[in-house]
Scaffold this active site. Structure first.
Site, PDB file in Angstrom:
ATOM      1  N   ARG A  81     -13.542  -6.661   3.969  1.00 26.29           N
ATOM      2  CA  ARG A  81     -14.783  -6.063   3.440  1.00 26.29           C
ATOM      3  C   ARG A  81     -15.285  -6.826   2.206  1.00 26.29           C
ATOM      4  O   ARG A  81     -16.481  -6.835   1.919  1.00 26.29           O
ATOM      5  CB  ARG A  81     -14.588  -4.579   3.148  1.00 26.29           C
ATOM      6  CG  ARG A  81     -14.105  -3.806   4.386  1.00 26.29           C
ATOM      7  CD  ARG A  81     -14.635  -2.419   4.517  1.00 26.29           C
ATOM      8  NE  ARG A  81     -14.035  -1.771   5.680  1.00 26.29           N
ATOM      9  CZ  ARG A  81     -14.494  -1.873   6.926  1.00 26.29           C
ATOM     10  NH1 ARG A  81     -15.573  -2.588   7.192  1.00 26.29           N
ATOM     11  NH2 ARG A  81     -13.881  -1.268   7.932  1.00 26.29           N
ATOM     12  N   ARG A 105     -10.065  -3.101  -4.710  1.00 25.60           N
ATOM     13  CA  ARG A 105     -11.488  -3.440  -4.541  1.00 25.60           C
ATOM     14  C   ARG A 105     -12.300  -3.250  -5.813  1.00 25.60           C
ATOM     15  O   ARG A 105     -13.404  -3.799  -5.904  1.00 25.60           O
ATOM     16  CB  ARG A 105     -12.077  -2.652  -3.359  1.00 25.60           C
ATOM     17  CG  ARG A 105     -11.562  -3.159  -2.026  1.00 25.60           C
ATOM     18  CD  ARG A 105     -12.139  -2.432  -0.827  1.00 25.60           C
ATOM     19  NE  ARG A 105     -11.622  -3.029   0.408  1.00 25.60           N
ATOM     20  CZ  ARG A 105     -11.636  -2.435   1.594  1.00 25.60           C
ATOM     21  NH1 ARG A 105     -12.137  -1.210   1.722  1.00 25.60           N
ATOM     22  NH2 ARG A 105     -11.157  -3.058   2.660  1.00 25.60           N
ATOM     23  N   ARG A 135       0.837  -1.214   0.000  1.00 21.21           N
ATOM     24  CA  ARG A 135       0.000   0.000   0.000  1.00 21.21           C
ATOM     25  C   ARG A 135       0.870   1.263   0.000  1.00 21.21           C
ATOM     26  O   ARG A 135       1.935   1.294   0.625  1.00 21.21           O
ATOM     27  CB  ARG A 135      -0.965  -0.050   1.191  1.00 21.21           C
ATOM     28  CG  ARG A 135      -1.904  -1.250   1.024  1.00 21.21           C
ATOM     29  CD  ARG A 135      -2.921  -1.341   2.103  1.00 21.21           C
ATOM     30  NE  ARG A 135      -3.843  -0.216   2.081  1.00 21.21           N
ATOM     31  CZ  ARG A 135      -4.765  -0.003   3.011  1.00 21.21           C
ATOM     32  NH1 ARG A 135      -4.883  -0.842   4.032  1.00 21.21           N
ATOM     33  NH2 ARG A 135      -5.566   1.026   2.932  1.00 21.21           N
ATOM     34  N   LYS A 150      -6.775  -0.080  -1.378  1.00 25.33           N
ATOM     35  CA  LYS A 150      -7.237  -0.531  -0.048  1.00 25.33           C
ATOM     36  C   LYS A 150      -6.606  -1.897   0.235  1.00 25.33           C
ATOM     37  O   LYS A 150      -5.628  -2.271  -0.396  1.00 25.33           O
ATOM     38  CB  LYS A 150      -8.767  -0.574  -0.026  1.00 25.33           C
ATOM     39  CG  LYS A 150      -9.400   0.815  -0.157  1.00 25.33           C
ATOM     40  CD  LYS A 150      -9.119   1.676   1.054  1.00 25.33           C
ATOM     41  CE  LYS A 150      -9.693   3.065   0.932  1.00 25.33           C
ATOM     42  NZ  LYS A 150      -9.262   3.939   2.025  1.00 25.33           N
ATOM     43  N   SER A 183      -8.010  11.730   2.419  1.00 27.41           N
ATOM     44  CA  SER A 183      -7.650  10.562   3.228  1.00 27.41           C
ATOM     45  C   SER A 183      -7.495  10.979   4.678  1.00 27.41           C
ATOM     46  O   SER A 183      -6.644  11.796   5.014  1.00 27.41           O
ATOM     47  CB  SER A 183      -6.330   9.964   2.724  1.00 27.41           C
ATOM     48  OG  SER A 183      -5.764   9.156   3.736  1.00 27.41           O
ATOM     49  N   ASP A 187     -15.445   2.844   2.427  1.00 25.03           N
ATOM     50  CA  ASP A 187     -15.310   1.441   2.839  1.00 25.03           C
ATOM     51  C   ASP A 187     -16.592   0.638   2.572  1.00 25.03           C
ATOM     52  O   ASP A 187     -16.575  -0.597   2.656  1.00 25.03           O
ATOM     53  CB  ASP A 187     -14.958   1.356   4.330  1.00 25.03           C
ATOM     54  CG  ASP A 187     -13.557   1.901   4.605  1.00 25.03           C
ATOM     55  OD1 ASP A 187     -12.742   1.979   3.669  1.00 25.03           O
ATOM     56  OD2 ASP A 187     -13.277   2.249   5.771  1.00 25.03           O
TER      57      ASP A 187
HETATM   58  C1  S3P Z   1      -9.551   5.282   7.916  1.00 23.01           C
HETATM   59  C2  S3P Z   1      -9.562   6.056   6.792  1.00 23.01           C
HETATM   60  C3  S3P Z   1      -9.897   5.540   5.450  1.00 23.01           C
HETATM   61  C4  S3P Z   1     -10.628   4.216   5.532  1.00 23.01           C
HETATM   62  C5  S3P Z   1      -9.965   3.270   6.484  1.00 23.01           C
HETATM   63  C6  S3P Z   1      -9.931   3.869   7.885  1.00 23.01           C
HETATM   64  C7  S3P Z   1      -9.172   5.906   9.203  1.00 23.01           C
HETATM   65  O1  S3P Z   1      -8.718   5.354   4.713  1.00 23.01           O
HETATM   66  O2  S3P Z   1     -10.715   3.624   4.241  1.00 23.01           O
HETATM   67  O3  S3P Z   1     -10.662   2.039   6.529  1.00 23.01           O
HETATM   68  O4  S3P Z   1      -9.409   5.303  10.265  1.00 23.01           O
HETATM   69  O5  S3P Z   1      -8.637   7.021   9.182  1.00 23.01           O
HETATM   70  P1  S3P Z   1      -8.008   6.564   3.894  1.00 23.01           P
HETATM   71  O6  S3P Z   1      -7.578   7.558   4.879  1.00 23.01           O
HETATM   72  O7  S3P Z   1      -6.854   5.937   3.182  1.00 23.01           O
HETATM   73  O8  S3P Z   1      -9.068   7.055   2.956  1.00 23.01           O
END
Ligand code: S3P
Length: 425
Positions: A386, A344, A120, A340, A165, A313
């Site tokens: 998921r 996905r 990632r 992710k 994000s 998500d």
């Molecule tokens: C999250 C932010 C999201 C989400 C992840 C949890 C968090 O990711 O998809 O499951 O707890 O800040 P991104 O920040 O990469 O969008």
């Protein structure tokens, strides 16, 4: 796990605590002075990885039963250099948020995770944290973990992110606690704001203005009591199951409905779903509600723009619902899905196609023509929690057997998922 067709899903349930809020409660509790009590903690593998990382840095975390924690914070400068590499497991939130914290420490750490984490993108946090003065190296030179992080005295910066994000925003704000001046982050659309809300309740000076969040360097955080609401991302599987499974009526209690996370509710309304929202007591500035869902005739819809971060998500399970809706559903501006726990877009398109759905991948989303009945297939979850949960819901509404490989990966965010599905089914 093998799933066959079901009807009449009925009953009341609560889903486990919110994953994002559970991670933050452990992290901020560790950095605070005094005791932090957490109720409703999610004992999923991702949040246990966060606990493990902080234990390795000298923080005492007492588990009193599965969902109650006592965290003995040691203050912003109380973490100890870990003896070993920190392992974030499958958790992107652990990896990215801890990187922000480690950037402000006076020791060097190596942080890694499982095979998925090691693919990632971490460049998105490496760039701003380096601008703040930290030294972060991707040990394989590919912009992914393992990361070697040498904490340094940090500068406050203003940073504009390329993607919405919360993990990136939070990493920068947490490093900002250690800055020599204010730090602010502007994102292209508002991502979940749990960091801003919870850091403020721990005593940090955090301000928000539209899609900009700012923080001032902080002499101290103070331990708090945190009540974690149910995770709307986990509730989403039951919302979807309730809508598409004939003869169903489900009440999901105590779900967090923070407006930066409630996109699924807005989409369900647009699709014509029979969902009622009964607001309950707020917990720590996080709005909470009971959700009642009944079998519904769904319409396809368009998901795009600023809505996407509020349901990112939930897109896999929304794609499943779209197969049961009348007409076309278009999901766009969701290229983040590719980075992710799995890609996905690819994984949903491949697996739903195997079940007979009419779905095509696009550059930044997918297009689903609803109304074509699904049949069972062998589904490779790619160990993405998921994906496994989304196909459990599809399998309950398909002819024949749906066999999910790697089904145990639901433990990442929802250890009792199959048991809860059994109880209502
Ligand atoms: C999250 C932010 C999201 C989400 C992840 C949890 C968090 O990711 O998809 O499951 O707890 O800040 P991104 O920040 O990469 O969008």
């Amino acid at each position: 796990m093998i799933f066959t067709r079901k009807k009449n899903l009925k009953g009341e349930l609560t889903v486990p605590g919110d994953k994002s809020i559970s991670h933050r409660a452990v992290m901020f509790g560790a950095l605070a002075e005094g005791l932090t009590e957490v109720e409703g903690f999610l004992p999923g593998a991702d949040c246990l990885s966060t606990i493990d990382c902080f234990r390795r840095m000298g923080i005492l975390v007492e588990e009193q039963g599965k969902e109650r924690l006592l965290i003995h914070g040691r203050g912003l400068h109380g973490l100890k250099k870990p003896q070993d590499i920190l392992d974030a497991g499958n958790s992107g939130t652990t990896t990215r948020l801890i990187s922000g914290i480690l950037s402000g420490q006076d020791f060097e750490t190596t942080l890694t995770g499982d095979a998925s984490i090691q693919k990632r993108p971490m460049g998105r946090i490496m760039e701003p944290l380096t601008l703040m003065g930290a030294s972060i190296e991707s040990l394989k030179g590919n912009g992914c973990a393992p990361l070697r992080i040498q904490g340094r005295p940090l500068h406050g910066i203003h940073y504009t992110t390329k993607v919405a994000s919360a993990q990136v925003k939070s990493a920068i704000l947490l490093a900002g606690l250690y800055g020599d001046g204010p730090t602010s982050v502007t994102e292209p659309a508002l991502s979940r704001n749990h960091t801003e809300l919870m850091l403020r309740s721990f005593g940090a000076s955090v301000e928000t203005d539209g899609t900009t969040a700012s923080i001032k360097p902080q002499p101290r955080l103070t331990g708090q009591k945190v009540c974690v609401p149910g995770d709307i991302s986990s509730a989403a599987y039951f919302l979807a199951a309730g809508c598409i499974t004939p003869g169903s009526e489900l009440l999901i209690q105590n779900v967090g409905v923070n407006p930066t996370r409630d996109g699924i509710l807005r989409v369900l309304k647009r699709m014509g779903a029979d969902v009622a929202v009964f607001p309950a007591d707020n917990s720590d500035g996080e709005p909470v509600a009971d959700l009642l869902v009944k079998t519904s005739r769904l319409q396809g819809c368009i998901l795009e723009g600023d809505l996407i971060p509020a349901l990112i998500d939930e897109i896999p399970v929304i794609a499943v619902m779209a197969c049961f809706a009348e007409g076309r559903t278009v999901i766009r501006n969701a290229a983040e899905l590719k980075v992710k726990e799995s890609n996905r877009i690819d994984v949903m398109v491949k697996n739903l196609s195997a079940m007979g759905a009419h779905i095509t991948a696009t550059e930044d989303g997918m297009i689903i023509e609803g109304g074509y009945p699904l049949h069972g297939a062998v589904i490779d979850s790619r160990l993405d929690h998921r994906i496994a949960m989304s196909f459990a819901i599809a399998g309950l509404n398909a002819d024949g057997e749906t066999k999910i490989l790697g089904a145990e990966c639901v433990n990442i965010s929802y250890p009792g998922f199959y048991r809860d599905l059994d109880v209502i089914g």
